[in-house]
Design a protein around this motif. Structure first.
Motif, PDB file in Angstrom:
ATOM      1  N   UNK A  97     -15.367   9.211   7.096  1.00  0.00           N
ATOM      2  CA  UNK A  97     -14.171  10.006   6.808  1.00  0.00           C
ATOM      3  C   UNK A  97     -13.583  10.501   8.113  1.00  0.00           C
ATOM      4  N   UNK A  98     -12.293  10.274   8.285  1.00  0.00           N
ATOM      5  CA  UNK A  98     -11.561  10.790   9.439  1.00  0.00           C
ATOM      6  C   UNK A  98     -10.325  11.507   8.922  1.00  0.00           C
ATOM      7  N   UNK A  99     -10.246  12.787   9.193  1.00  0.00           N
ATOM      8  CA  UNK A  99      -9.123  13.606   8.718  1.00  0.00           C
ATOM      9  C   UNK A  99      -8.948  13.502   7.205  1.00  0.00           C
ATOM     10  N   UNK A 100     -10.062  13.426   6.475  1.00  0.00           N
ATOM     11  CA  UNK A 100     -10.024  13.359   5.017  1.00  0.00           C
ATOM     12  C   UNK A 100      -9.736  11.992   4.447  1.00  0.00           C
ATOM     13  N   UNK A 101      -9.561  10.981   5.308  1.00  0.00           N
ATOM     14  CA  UNK A 101      -9.261   9.624   4.841  1.00  0.00           C
ATOM     15  C   UNK A 101     -10.385   8.657   5.159  1.00  0.00           C
ATOM     16  N   UNK A 102     -10.538   7.657   4.320  1.00  0.00           N
ATOM     17  CA  UNK A 102     -11.587   6.651   4.476  1.00  0.00           C
ATOM     18  C   UNK A 102     -11.206   5.653   5.563  1.00  0.00           C
ATOM     19  N   UNK A 103     -12.168   5.404   6.465  1.00  0.00           N
ATOM     20  CA  UNK A 103     -12.032   4.359   7.477  1.00  0.00           C
ATOM     21  C   UNK A 103     -13.234   3.440   7.290  1.00  0.00           C
ATOM     22  N   UNK A 104     -12.960   2.195   6.955  1.00  0.00           N
ATOM     23  CA  UNK A 104     -14.032   1.238   6.682  1.00  0.00           C
ATOM     24  C   UNK A 104     -14.632   0.694   7.969  1.00  0.00           C
ATOM     25  N   UNK A 105     -15.919   0.347   7.900  1.00  0.00           N
ATOM     26  CA  UNK A 105     -16.616  -0.296   9.011  1.00  0.00           C
ATOM     27  C   UNK A 105     -16.196  -1.766   9.016  1.00  0.00           C
ATOM     28  N   UNK A 106     -15.442  -2.210  10.030  1.00  0.00           N
ATOM     29  CA  UNK A 106     -14.951  -3.597  10.023  1.00  0.00           C
ATOM     30  C   UNK A 106     -16.076  -4.630  10.023  1.00  0.00           C
ATOM     31  N   UNK A 107     -17.242  -4.290  10.569  1.00  0.00           N
ATOM     32  CA  UNK A 107     -18.356  -5.246  10.598  1.00  0.00           C
ATOM     33  C   UNK A 107     -18.916  -5.503   9.196  1.00  0.00           C
ATOM     34  N   UNK A 108     -18.652  -4.593   8.279  1.00  0.00           N
ATOM     35  CA  UNK A 108     -19.173  -4.733   6.909  1.00  0.00           C
ATOM     36  C   UNK A 108     -18.057  -4.929   5.889  1.00  0.00           C
ATOM     37  N   UNK A 109     -16.840  -5.201   6.348  1.00  0.00           N
ATOM     38  CA  UNK A 109     -15.692  -5.224   5.443  1.00  0.00           C
ATOM     39  C   UNK A 109     -15.813  -6.277   4.349  1.00  0.00           C
ATOM     40  N   UNK A 110     -16.258  -7.485   4.683  1.00  0.00           N
ATOM     41  CA  UNK A 110     -16.376  -8.526   3.654  1.00  0.00           C
ATOM     42  C   UNK A 110     -17.346  -8.099   2.557  1.00  0.00           C
ATOM     43  N   UNK A 111     -18.500  -7.563   2.964  1.00  0.00           N
ATOM     44  CA  UNK A 111     -19.485  -7.112   1.989  1.00  0.00           C
ATOM     45  C   UNK A 111     -18.932  -5.944   1.175  1.00  0.00           C
ATOM     46  N   UNK A 112     -18.302  -4.998   1.844  1.00  0.00           N
ATOM     47  CA  UNK A 112     -17.727  -3.833   1.153  1.00  0.00           C
ATOM     48  C   UNK A 112     -16.696  -4.279   0.128  1.00  0.00           C
ATOM     49  N   UNK A 113     -15.831  -5.205   0.508  1.00  0.00           N
ATOM     50  CA  UNK A 113     -14.807  -5.690  -0.421  1.00  0.00           C
ATOM     51  C   UNK A 113     -15.429  -6.345  -1.650  1.00  0.00           C
ATOM     52  N   UNK A 114     -16.463  -7.129  -1.458  1.00  0.00           N
ATOM     53  CA  UNK A 114     -17.106  -7.807  -2.582  1.00  0.00           C
ATOM     54  C   UNK A 114     -17.778  -6.814  -3.523  1.00  0.00           C
ATOM     55  N   UNK A 115     -18.521  -5.878  -2.941  1.00  0.00           N
ATOM     56  CA  UNK A 115     -19.255  -4.922  -3.768  1.00  0.00           C
ATOM     57  C   UNK A 115     -18.315  -3.953  -4.470  1.00  0.00           C
ATOM     58  N   UNK A 116     -17.413  -3.336  -3.714  1.00  0.00           N
ATOM     59  CA  UNK A 116     -16.525  -2.359  -4.339  1.00  0.00           C
ATOM     60  C   UNK A 116     -15.534  -3.044  -5.282  1.00  0.00           C
ATOM     61  N   UNK A 117     -15.162  -4.281  -4.979  1.00  0.00           N
ATOM     62  CA  UNK A 117     -14.276  -5.015  -5.879  1.00  0.00           C
ATOM     63  C   UNK A 117     -14.903  -5.222  -7.240  1.00  0.00           C
TER      64      UNK A 117
END
Length: 194
Positions: A68-88
């Motif tokens: 969280x940065x200033x109350x907003x989500x900032x995703x870890x780019x190294x894990x973005x593909x995995x994050x997209x698959x799981x959260x999707x």
């Protein structure tokens, strides 16, 4: 392209909201056979509406998938593909019955932040004039069997009208086709259900 809110028309100022859902969850009797099992399923679905569950389903694990940065989500780019698959996959269980309460995604640029804020402002401005569809939860037998064809008539005409391929007379002709192809039956059935 710009965002536009409610429009003034000859019959007043109205805002057309979405139906408020993009689908629904059904609990099949074959999978839930007792009152106790149903209570467990409903309790789990209720918990999925919590802010913590919304954050988990939509963003992943804080400190792992995002920060969280200033109350907003900032995703870890190294894990973005995995994050997209799981959260999707998991986000499909989100019903947001009490609204979307997960952390907002931090906008990357000032332009994106201004556009996001504009969207929120328009939603707040439009809310007093929103006209909700009282028939959203009803089912018309004709629409059940012919809805896809009826929707195509209107969707095609809308695009053709906006693109200048047909004029108002052409648009009215498409509406007349919709009505004679089962639209009038849908109107009558829905009015009977109300």
């Amino acid at each position: 392209m710009a965002l536009a809110g409610q429009l003034d028309g000859p019959n007043g100022t109205f805002a057309m909201p979405t139906a408020g859902y993009s689908g629904f969850l059904a609990v099949p009797r074959a999978g839930v056979q007792t009152e106790e099992q149903l209570e467990q399923v409903l309790k789990a679905l209720n918990e999925l509406n919590s802010t913590d569950a919304q954050n988990l389903m939509n963003h992943g694990i804080e400190g792992d998938n995002y920060t969280l940065e200033d109350g907003g989500v900032v995703f870890d780019p190294a894990k973005q593909d995995f994050t997209d698959q799981v959260t999707g996959a998991w986000a499909q269980l989100g019903m947001n019955v009490a609204g979307y309460n997960a952390h907002p995604i931090k906008q990357e640029t000032e332009f994106d932040a201004a556009l996001y804020q504009r969207r929120l402002d328009l939603q707040a401005e439009d809310l007093p004039n929103a006209v909700f569809n009282p028939a959203a939860g009803l089912v018309s037998p004709t629409y059940t069997t012919s809805g896809a064809q009826l929707d195509t008539i209107i969707a095609d005409a809308r695009i053709q009208y906006i693109a200048g391929q047909i004029d108002e007379a052409g648009l009215q002709a498409a509406i007349d086709t919709w009505r004679s192809s089962g639209g009038d039956d849908v109107i009558e059935e829905m009015n009977d259900l109300l």
